[in-house]
Design a protein around this motif. Sequence first.
Motif, mmCIF file in Angstrom:
data_model
loop_
_atom_site.group_PDB
_atom_site.id
_atom_site.type_symbol
_atom_site.label_atom_id
_atom_site.label_comp_id
_atom_site.label_asym_id
_atom_site.label_seq_id
_atom_site.Cartn_x
_atom_site.Cartn_y
_atom_site.Cartn_z
ATOM 1 N N GLY A 41 3.510 -9.542 5.596
ATOM 2 C CA GLY A 41 3.488 -10.625 4.621
ATOM 3 C C GLY A 41 2.691 -10.295 3.374
ATOM 4 N N ILE A 42 2.750 -9.029 2.934
ATOM 5 C CA ILE A 42 1.970 -8.570 1.786
ATOM 6 C C ILE A 42 2.890 -8.380 0.591
ATOM 7 C CG2 ILE A 42 0.584 -6.679 0.866
ATOM 8 C CD1 ILE A 42 -0.365 -6.134 3.718
ATOM 9 N N ALA A 43 2.535 -8.988 -0.531
ATOM 10 C CA ALA A 43 3.281 -8.784 -1.771
ATOM 11 C C ALA A 43 2.731 -7.550 -2.474
ATOM 12 C CB ALA A 43 3.160 -10.003 -2.668
ATOM 13 N N HIS A 44 3.625 -6.646 -2.876
ATOM 14 C CA HIS A 44 3.232 -5.444 -3.598
ATOM 15 C C HIS A 44 3.485 -5.654 -5.094
ATOM 16 C CE1 HIS A 44 2.312 -3.451 0.071
ATOM 17 N NE2 HIS A 44 3.548 -3.403 0.507
ATOM 18 N N GLY A 45 4.003 -4.638 -5.769
ATOM 19 C CA GLY A 45 4.230 -4.739 -7.194
ATOM 20 C C GLY A 45 5.692 -4.870 -7.546
ATOM 21 N N VAL A 46 5.993 -4.612 -8.804
ATOM 22 C CA VAL A 46 7.373 -4.631 -9.293
ATOM 23 C C VAL A 46 7.677 -3.260 -9.884
ATOM 24 C CG1 VAL A 46 7.385 -7.104 -9.741
ATOM 25 C CG2 VAL A 46 6.639 -5.546 -11.542
ATOM 26 N N THR A 47 8.954 -2.903 -9.889
ATOM 27 C CA THR A 47 9.381 -1.616 -10.430
ATOM 28 C C THR A 47 9.830 -1.779 -11.881
ATOM 29 O OG1 THR A 47 11.664 -1.946 -9.753
ATOM 30 C CG2 THR A 47 10.192 -0.893 -8.142
ATOM 31 N N PRO A 48 9.865 -0.682 -12.637
ATOM 32 C CA PRO A 48 10.433 -0.769 -13.986
ATOM 33 C C PRO A 48 11.868 -1.288 -13.967
ATOM 34 C CG PRO A 48 9.202 1.272 -13.743
ATOM 35 C CD PRO A 48 9.261 0.644 -12.375
ATOM 36 N N ALA A 49 12.646 -0.879 -12.964
ATOM 37 C CA ALA A 49 14.030 -1.334 -12.885
ATOM 38 C C ALA A 49 14.112 -2.841 -12.665
ATOM 39 C CB ALA A 49 14.763 -0.586 -11.768
ATOM 40 N N ALA A 50 13.231 -3.367 -11.816
ATOM 41 C CA ALA A 50 13.237 -4.808 -11.562
ATOM 42 C C ALA A 50 12.869 -5.578 -12.823
ATOM 43 C CB ALA A 50 12.268 -5.144 -10.435
ATOM 44 N N VAL A 51 11.910 -5.056 -13.580
ATOM 45 C CA VAL A 51 11.533 -5.708 -14.836
ATOM 46 C C VAL A 51 12.684 -5.657 -15.830
ATOM 47 C CG1 VAL A 51 9.996 -5.561 -16.844
ATOM 48 C CG2 VAL A 51 9.078 -5.272 -14.528
ATOM 49 N N ALA A 52 13.363 -4.501 -15.915
ATOM 50 C CA ALA A 52 14.505 -4.372 -16.829
ATOM 51 C C ALA A 52 15.603 -5.354 -16.458
ATOM 52 C CB ALA A 52 15.028 -2.942 -16.801
ATOM 53 N N ASP A 53 15.890 -5.486 -15.171
ATOM 54 C CA ASP A 53 16.938 -6.417 -14.722
ATOM 55 C C ASP A 53 16.562 -7.858 -15.049
ATOM 56 O OD1 ASP A 53 18.413 -4.294 -13.765
ATOM 57 O OD2 ASP A 53 17.830 -4.592 -11.664
ATOM 58 N N ALA A 54 15.296 -8.210 -14.827
ATOM 59 C CA ALA A 54 14.860 -9.578 -15.098
ATOM 60 C C ALA A 54 14.896 -9.890 -16.592
ATOM 61 C CB ALA A 54 13.449 -9.795 -14.539
ATOM 62 N N LEU A 55 14.538 -8.904 -17.423
ATOM 63 C CA LEU A 55 14.629 -9.097 -18.871
ATOM 64 C C LEU A 55 16.079 -9.309 -19.291
ATOM 65 C CD1 LEU A 55 12.106 -6.372 -20.087
ATOM 66 C CD2 LEU A 55 11.920 -8.829 -20.529
ATOM 67 N N ALA A 56 16.973 -8.494 -18.734
ATOM 68 C CA ALA A 56 18.389 -8.618 -19.088
ATOM 69 C C ALA A 56 18.946 -9.965 -18.647
ATOM 70 C CB ALA A 56 19.171 -7.474 -18.449
ATOM 71 N N GLU A 57 18.545 -10.422 -17.460
ATOM 72 C CA GLU A 57 19.026 -11.704 -16.957
ATOM 73 C C GLU A 57 18.528 -12.854 -17.830
ATOM 74 O OE1 GLU A 57 18.721 -14.403 -12.871
ATOM 75 O OE2 GLU A 57 18.083 -12.299 -12.858
ATOM 76 N N ARG A 58 17.283 -12.775 -18.239
ATOM 77 C CA ARG A 58 16.727 -13.839 -19.085
ATOM 78 C C ARG A 58 17.456 -13.887 -20.428
ATOM 79 N NH1 ARG A 58 11.911 -17.381 -19.435
ATOM 80 N NH2 ARG A 58 12.048 -18.207 -21.541
#
Length: 536
Positions: A181-198
């Motif tokens: 149940g540990i949250a880690h970080g985010v990847t550059p790809a995940a950030v790029a996808d989220a930016l594109a979706e927004r």
Amino acid sequence: MTHAPEVPTFAYDDAEDNFGGASTNPTQRATSLEKSNRASRDTAGAPYAAALAVHAARDSTAFLVPGHGADATGLGLGQAEYFGERVLELDVTPLLDGIDLGDGSPREQAERLAADAWGASRTWFLTGGSSMGNRMAALAARGLGEGVLMQRSAHSSFVDGIILGGSSPSFVLPEVDLEHGIAHGVTPAAVADALAERRASGGDVAAVYIVSPSYFGAVADVAGIAEVVHEAGAALIVDAAWGAHFGFLPELPDSPVRLGADLVVTSTHKLTSSLSQSALVHLGHGPIARALEPHVERAHRMTASTSESSLLLASLDLDRRDLVERRDLLEASHDAVLAAREMFRADGRFPVVSDAFDAYPSTVGIDPFRIPLDIRATGLDGHTVRLRLAREFGVMVEMATVSCVVAVIGIGKTPDARVLLDALDEIAADVAAASPATEVPGDSAVVIPPMPGPGEMRIRPRAAYLADAETVPWAAAIGRISADSLAAYPPGIPNVLPGEEITVEVVEFLRASAAAGSHVRGAVDSSVSAFRVVVE
């Protein structure tokens, strides 16, 4: 190594009786001189701390705040008996000539030295912790635009800043270790996808907010994320509350500001040596950071106390000096931490959880000074183990989850980690020896469901926070819009934000966390029996 500019010299003038004081008592004058000489020795290389100590050494009479008057008389006696008179002498009001007033003051010198040490273009000293820094960051980002893309496992203080600034948030989800149940970080790809979706939905993003390192020591690819964020024309804000020591040893990850972050928030009191509630905000380099600077300055004025603690400010100055100058202590501490981690590995019963963090693409390194241990071999949950460690053995660990406890070792310290291993061994032996028919108080583990995903954001956080609200029982809150930000603490990750729909999964998680001993920040009561919801 960073070198300090020359510390201002405050000369002792016998004719003027020590900095212009009026005393003619030779003993009192000699005592003041002795204090001044001691201050110079103790604070060399720390301009703000040195100036504060010189002020404290003066033979002066105070007709200004604080009310204790810097001496152990009257009501100041109780303070002096508890803290020591030295603390009162160093606890001064802001805006004093020779300390923090005017251009080029010792305060400004100290902040410039801190910027050099961490690789920033500018640094602000904070006396409200990284919580203040996160609010500053959110308010500053709002000056660039209303859209903010934030890592969902952000500290709740950044959400406070979102509410204050009226920003429009969207989220990028971190990788999660489902076993622990540990949250880690985010990847550059995940950030790029989220930016594109927004942007595909017609929304702008002025700033991106990530967390590195995580509460458990996972380090994200800050440089890679910075490249993605800057390509999109946005500012990168890094919550490095747990990474103040980064960049001071080659074996550690570098300071995020040197890796391309535009704004970095860090709690020096967490892993380095400054006093609790002291922290720093660092400004990066380049055009986006320059555009942020006036907004950060205004946010600092808005969120800082007009009576900042001189004790906390001095501790930041001394902390920076020692991080830069005491490489020997840092290296010894690093060696001790590696030895402690190896000791737990060799024992084998309580695995070092971060040894497996490299299985997650979002993690490009770990902070060895956080040692998360899987304590399931004790037969108990982590919350129970944490309480027993403290109550029965006097061993304090930073936090717990259902399956883990996290030990934190401050850089420069070399505690004996075998004390923790021996205590865990005794707890495991006690549980194994207990008869199954014998109930041991506190040993029944509360089952906490996995950390839930967010509910739908139905209105903006600021609108929900300021809306008419009512308090309803937890069962009646499901499906309603939350008026509050709620987060099980530690680690302080917001589980529901103002404006989001309260889901059954969120309710179950928060109530189970509270039952297991976690503090739920923002809850109506300690058991999370009710929720504040927007009146619709």
